[in-house]
Design a protein around this motif. Structure first.
Motif, PDB file in Angstrom:
ATOM      1  N   VAL A   8       0.831  -1.202   0.000  1.00  0.00           N
ATOM      2  CA  VAL A   8       0.000   0.000   0.000  1.00  0.00           C
ATOM      3  C   VAL A   8       0.867   1.255   0.000  1.00  0.00           C
ATOM      4  N   PHE A   9       1.947   1.253   0.781  1.00  0.00           N
ATOM      5  CA  PHE A   9       2.861   2.395   0.831  1.00  0.00           C
ATOM      6  C   PHE A   9       3.428   2.689  -0.556  1.00  0.00           C
ATOM      7  N   ASN A  10       3.885   1.644  -1.243  1.00  0.00           N
ATOM      8  CA  ASN A  10       4.461   1.827  -2.580  1.00  0.00           C
ATOM      9  C   ASN A  10       3.424   2.299  -3.589  1.00  0.00           C
ATOM     10  N   GLN A  11       2.219   1.793  -3.495  1.00  0.00           N
ATOM     11  CA  GLN A  11       1.170   2.226  -4.421  1.00  0.00           C
ATOM     12  C   GLN A  11       0.701   3.652  -4.117  1.00  0.00           C
ATOM     13  N   ARG A  12       0.786   4.051  -2.866  1.00  0.00           N
ATOM     14  CA  ARG A  12       0.456   5.453  -2.529  1.00  0.00           C
ATOM     15  C   ARG A  12       1.457   6.397  -3.189  1.00  0.00           C
ATOM     16  N   LYS A  13       2.725   6.005  -3.197  1.00  0.00           N
ATOM     17  CA  LYS A  13       3.746   6.836  -3.861  1.00  0.00           C
ATOM     18  C   LYS A  13       3.441   6.981  -5.348  1.00  0.00           C
ATOM     19  N   ASN A  14       2.897   5.938  -5.941  1.00  0.00           N
ATOM     20  CA  ASN A  14       2.552   5.953  -7.365  1.00  0.00           C
ATOM     21  C   ASN A  14       1.155   6.516  -7.629  1.00  0.00           C
ATOM     22  N   LYS A  15       0.499   7.005  -6.572  1.00  0.00           N
ATOM     23  CA  LYS A  15      -0.860   7.571  -6.663  1.00  0.00           C
ATOM     24  C   LYS A  15      -1.852   6.565  -7.246  1.00  0.00           C
ATOM     25  N   ARG A  16      -1.771   5.335  -6.746  1.00  0.00           N
ATOM     26  CA  ARG A  16      -2.651   4.273  -7.206  1.00  0.00           C
ATOM     27  C   ARG A  16      -3.501   3.712  -6.068  1.00  0.00           C
ATOM     28  N   VAL A  17      -3.716   4.537  -5.031  1.00  0.00           N
ATOM     29  CA  VAL A  17      -4.561   4.134  -3.909  1.00  0.00           C
ATOM     30  C   VAL A  17      -5.742   5.097  -3.829  1.00  0.00           C
ATOM     31  N   ILE A  18      -6.936   4.543  -3.844  1.00  0.00           N
ATOM     32  CA  ILE A  18      -8.160   5.329  -3.713  1.00  0.00           C
ATOM     33  C   ILE A  18      -8.667   5.096  -2.297  1.00  0.00           C
ATOM     34  N   GLU A  19      -8.566   6.121  -1.472  1.00  0.00           N
ATOM     35  CA  GLU A  19      -8.891   5.976  -0.050  1.00  0.00           C
ATOM     36  C   GLU A  19     -10.336   6.398   0.213  1.00  0.00           C
ATOM     37  N   THR A  20     -10.861   5.908   1.313  1.00  0.00           N
ATOM     38  CA  THR A  20     -12.199   6.248   1.755  1.00  0.00           C
ATOM     39  C   THR A  20     -12.082   7.265   2.890  1.00  0.00           C
ATOM     40  N   GLU A  21     -13.224   7.705   3.392  1.00  0.00           N
ATOM     41  CA  GLU A  21     -13.198   8.634   4.513  1.00  0.00           C
ATOM     42  C   GLU A  21     -12.428   8.024   5.678  1.00  0.00           C
ATOM     43  N   GLU A  22     -11.835   8.881   6.475  1.00  0.00           N
ATOM     44  CA  GLU A  22     -11.024   8.422   7.605  1.00  0.00           C
ATOM     45  C   GLU A  22     -11.825   7.512   8.533  1.00  0.00           C
ATOM     46  N   ASN A  23     -11.226   6.413   8.931  1.00  0.00           N
ATOM     47  CA  ASN A  23     -11.811   5.411   9.831  1.00  0.00           C
ATOM     48  C   ASN A  23     -13.052   4.719   9.262  1.00  0.00           C
TER      49      ASN A  23
END
Length: 94
Positions: free
Chosen positions: A35-50
């Motif tokens: 997940v960390f590596n994909q976040r660097k590549n802007k390939r993570v679609i996150e939801t609202e916090e918690n």
């Protein structure tokens, strides 16, 4: 077919690699690193916090879903069941 994974995100079922419980993010260094590596590549679609309950891994992106693994599994199975149902509408018109 398509699967609605929450928060206006709809993905193709053929692109799904894995659906895992969100709790694995903190307990697995491998998942955390991915997940960390994909976040660097802007390939993570996150939801609202918690709000995340599951992580949907596709070929191109990682989605944090507010729906549980069980709910997503039911939706995916429902789509495969619908694919197997034969269409008899033409027979009634004959």
């Amino acid at each position: 077919m398509f699967i609605h994974i929450g928060e206006d995100h709809v993905i193709q079922s053929k692109d799904v690699v894995s659906i895992i419980d969100y709790s694995l993010l903190s307990s697995s260094s491998i998942v955390e690193e991915m997940v960390f590596n994909q976040r660097k590549n802007k390939r993570v679609i996150e939801t609202e916090e918690n709000a995340a309950k599951s992580i949907v891994i596709t070929i191109d992106y990682i989605y944090f879903s507010p729906l549980s693994v069980y709910t997503l599994k039911k939706r995916a199975n429902m789509m495969s069941t619908l694919n197997r149902i034969e269409d008899y509408t033409d027979e009634s018109e004959v």
